[in-house]
Design a protein around this motif. Structure first.
Motif, PDB file in Angstrom:
ATOM      1  N   MET A   2       0.816  -1.205   0.000  1.00 52.76           N
ATOM      2  CA  MET A   2       0.000   0.000   0.000  1.00 52.76           C
ATOM      3  C   MET A   2       0.856   1.264   0.000  1.00 52.76           C
ATOM      4  SD  MET A   2      -3.014   1.419   0.142  1.00 52.76           S
ATOM      5  CE  MET A   2      -4.053   0.001   0.490  1.00 52.76           C
ATOM      6  N   VAL A   3       1.907   1.268   0.850  1.00 54.45           N
ATOM      7  CA  VAL A   3       2.752   2.455   1.030  1.00 54.45           C
ATOM      8  C   VAL A   3       4.201   2.021   1.115  1.00 54.45           C
ATOM      9  CG1 VAL A   3       3.302   4.389   2.566  1.00 54.45           C
ATOM     10  CG2 VAL A   3       0.921   3.657   2.305  1.00 54.45           C
ATOM     11  N   THR A  25       7.673  -0.467   4.340  1.00 55.11           N
ATOM     12  CA  THR A  25       6.466  -0.598   3.539  1.00 55.11           C
ATOM     13  C   THR A  25       5.307  -0.998   4.442  1.00 55.11           C
ATOM     14  OG1 THR A  25       6.695  -2.947   3.020  1.00 55.11           O
ATOM     15  CG2 THR A  25       7.825  -1.393   1.565  1.00 55.11           C
ATOM     16  N   LEU A  26       4.108  -0.580   4.059  1.00 58.04           N
ATOM     17  CA  LEU A  26       2.874  -1.010   4.700  1.00 58.04           C
ATOM     18  C   LEU A  26       2.103  -1.869   3.711  1.00 58.04           C
ATOM     19  CD1 LEU A  26       1.672   2.337   6.356  1.00 58.04           C
ATOM     20  CD2 LEU A  26       3.143   0.562   7.337  1.00 58.04           C
ATOM     21  N   ASP A  27       1.669  -3.023   4.154  1.00 57.95           N
ATOM     22  CA  ASP A  27       0.973  -3.951   3.272  1.00 57.95           C
ATOM     23  C   ASP A  27      -0.511  -3.634   3.189  1.00 57.95           C
ATOM     24  OD1 ASP A  27       3.236  -5.448   2.670  1.00 57.95           O
ATOM     25  OD2 ASP A  27       2.982  -6.752   4.413  1.00 57.95           O
ATOM     26  N   TYR A  32      -1.811  -1.335  11.579  1.00 63.48           N
ATOM     27  CA  TYR A  32      -0.582  -0.883  12.218  1.00 63.48           C
ATOM     28  C   TYR A  32      -0.916   0.089  13.345  1.00 63.48           C
ATOM     29  CZ  TYR A  32       1.397  -2.791   7.949  1.00 63.48           C
ATOM     30  OH  TYR A  32       1.737  -3.629   6.907  1.00 63.48           O
ATOM     31  N   VAL A  33      -0.377  -0.177  14.514  1.00 66.09           N
ATOM     32  CA  VAL A  33      -0.550   0.712  15.662  1.00 66.09           C
ATOM     33  C   VAL A  33       0.763   1.459  15.865  1.00 66.09           C
ATOM     34  CG1 VAL A  33      -1.010   0.860  18.126  1.00 66.09           C
ATOM     35  CG2 VAL A  33      -2.258  -0.795  16.721  1.00 66.09           C
ATOM     36  N   LEU A  34       0.723   2.772  15.670  1.00 63.14           N
ATOM     37  CA  LEU A  34       1.901   3.621  15.773  1.00 63.14           C
ATOM     38  C   LEU A  34       1.936   4.265  17.148  1.00 63.14           C
ATOM     39  CD1 LEU A  34       4.331   5.127  14.434  1.00 63.14           C
ATOM     40  CD2 LEU A  34       2.665   6.852  13.678  1.00 63.14           C
ATOM     41  N   LEU A 224       7.050  -4.252   9.914  1.00 64.98           N
ATOM     42  CA  LEU A 224       7.436  -3.525   8.711  1.00 64.98           C
ATOM     43  C   LEU A 224       8.376  -4.347   7.843  1.00 64.98           C
ATOM     44  CD1 LEU A 224       8.134  -0.061  10.345  1.00 64.98           C
ATOM     45  CD2 LEU A 224       6.033  -0.835   9.253  1.00 64.98           C
ATOM     46  N   ARG A 225       8.299  -4.085   6.550  1.00 68.68           N
ATOM     47  CA  ARG A 225       9.238  -4.685   5.616  1.00 68.68           C
ATOM     48  C   ARG A 225      10.032  -3.574   4.950  1.00 68.68           C
ATOM     49  NH1 ARG A 225       7.503  -6.500   1.363  1.00 68.68           N
ATOM     50  NH2 ARG A 225       5.340  -5.830   1.374  1.00 68.68           N
ATOM     51  N   HIS A 226      11.281  -3.903   4.601  1.00 71.95           N
ATOM     52  CA  HIS A 226      12.100  -2.955   3.857  1.00 71.95           C
ATOM     53  C   HIS A 226      11.576  -2.894   2.428  1.00 71.95           C
ATOM     54  CE1 HIS A 226      15.787  -0.593   3.326  1.00 71.95           C
ATOM     55  NE2 HIS A 226      15.834  -1.116   2.127  1.00 71.95           N
TER      56      HIS A 226
END
Length: 236
Positions: A2-3, A25-27, A32-34, A224-226
């Motif tokens: 997504m991002v 990256t965001l899938d 996701y809790v920031l 998170l993924r790179h």
């Protein structure tokens, strides 16, 4: 995906960077809790995500499109794919709950006849069918927050960003609001929820915790993924 953020940094004026070397990256369909201490840069990161701020350096890709240097006139169609829930609600006080929720559809050009049913269904979803004609000053904090959520999701966004949405409500209402976000996520929306309340993570199956501190991200749950390496960087 997504991002994607690649080497992103952000500073205001000549001050030191408030965000540094963000690389993640965001899938799609992720939750996701920031979290992080006050002043860590959470709101600045959210502004980058909903395209209210451009990075000082680095590259941001959203919806398979690089957005870092897009001209201003190209941003509105992308913003319509993003829902935003603000901590301070930002409802229009002279409009009813119905008209606040209907606003994104009217801006998109939908007729009053066509928007009547989806708006009423959305108000029912957040438990406010009987408050459709009430104006924000007559609503409780929890009711105002639910109107704000309904307005944010009425256009079925692909990405929902919520900035401390439970900060102004009691624990029972916070649980209800998080349940609404979880339900939306299960329907396919990617959710990024900024909060100080880590107990909220436990309420959402599959929610992933991301911590921001000193302008940099840590990833205690492996959320998170790179971003994938670009061909030119790989020597292709």
């Amino acid at each position: 995906m997504m991002v994607s953020f690649e080497g992103v940094g952000l500073r205001y004026g000549t001050e030191a960077e408030v965000l540094r070397d963000l690389d993640f990256t965001l899938d799609k369909r992720g939750f996701y809790v920031l979290t992080g201490p006050s002043g860590a840069g959470k709101t600045s990161l959210l502004k980058l995500l909903y395209l209210a701020q451009r990075p000082t350096r680095g590259r941001i890709t959203m919806f398979d499109q690089e957005v870092t240097d897009l001209p201003r006139e190209a941003l509105p169609p992308l913003r319509r794919r993003i829902g935003i829930v603000y901590q301070d609600f930002r409802l229009i006080e002279h409009l009813s709950a119905f008209d606040n929720v209907a606003l994104p559809l009217r801006i998109a050009g939908m007729s009053d006849a066509d928007l009547e049913q989806p708006v009423r269904e959305m108000l029912a979803w957040v438990g406010l069918s009987d408050r459709a004609r009430a104006k924000p000053p007559t609503l409780s904090g929890g009711e105002q927050q639910r109107v704000a959520i309904a307005r944010a999701v009425i256009a079925r966004p692909e990405l929902l960003i919520a900035d401390e949405p439970t900060g102004n409500v009691d624990a029972e209402m916070a649980q209800r609001l998080v349940g609404l976000f979880s339900g939306l996520n299960q329907l396919g929306t990617t959710v990024v929820l900024a909060t100080h309340d880590l107990s909220l993570v436990k309420q959402v199956p599959g929610a992933q915790l991301v911590r921001l501190e000193g302008g940099k991200l840590s990833d205690p749950t492996g959320a998170l993924r790179h971003p994938p390496q670009r061909r030119e960087e790989a020597g292709a």
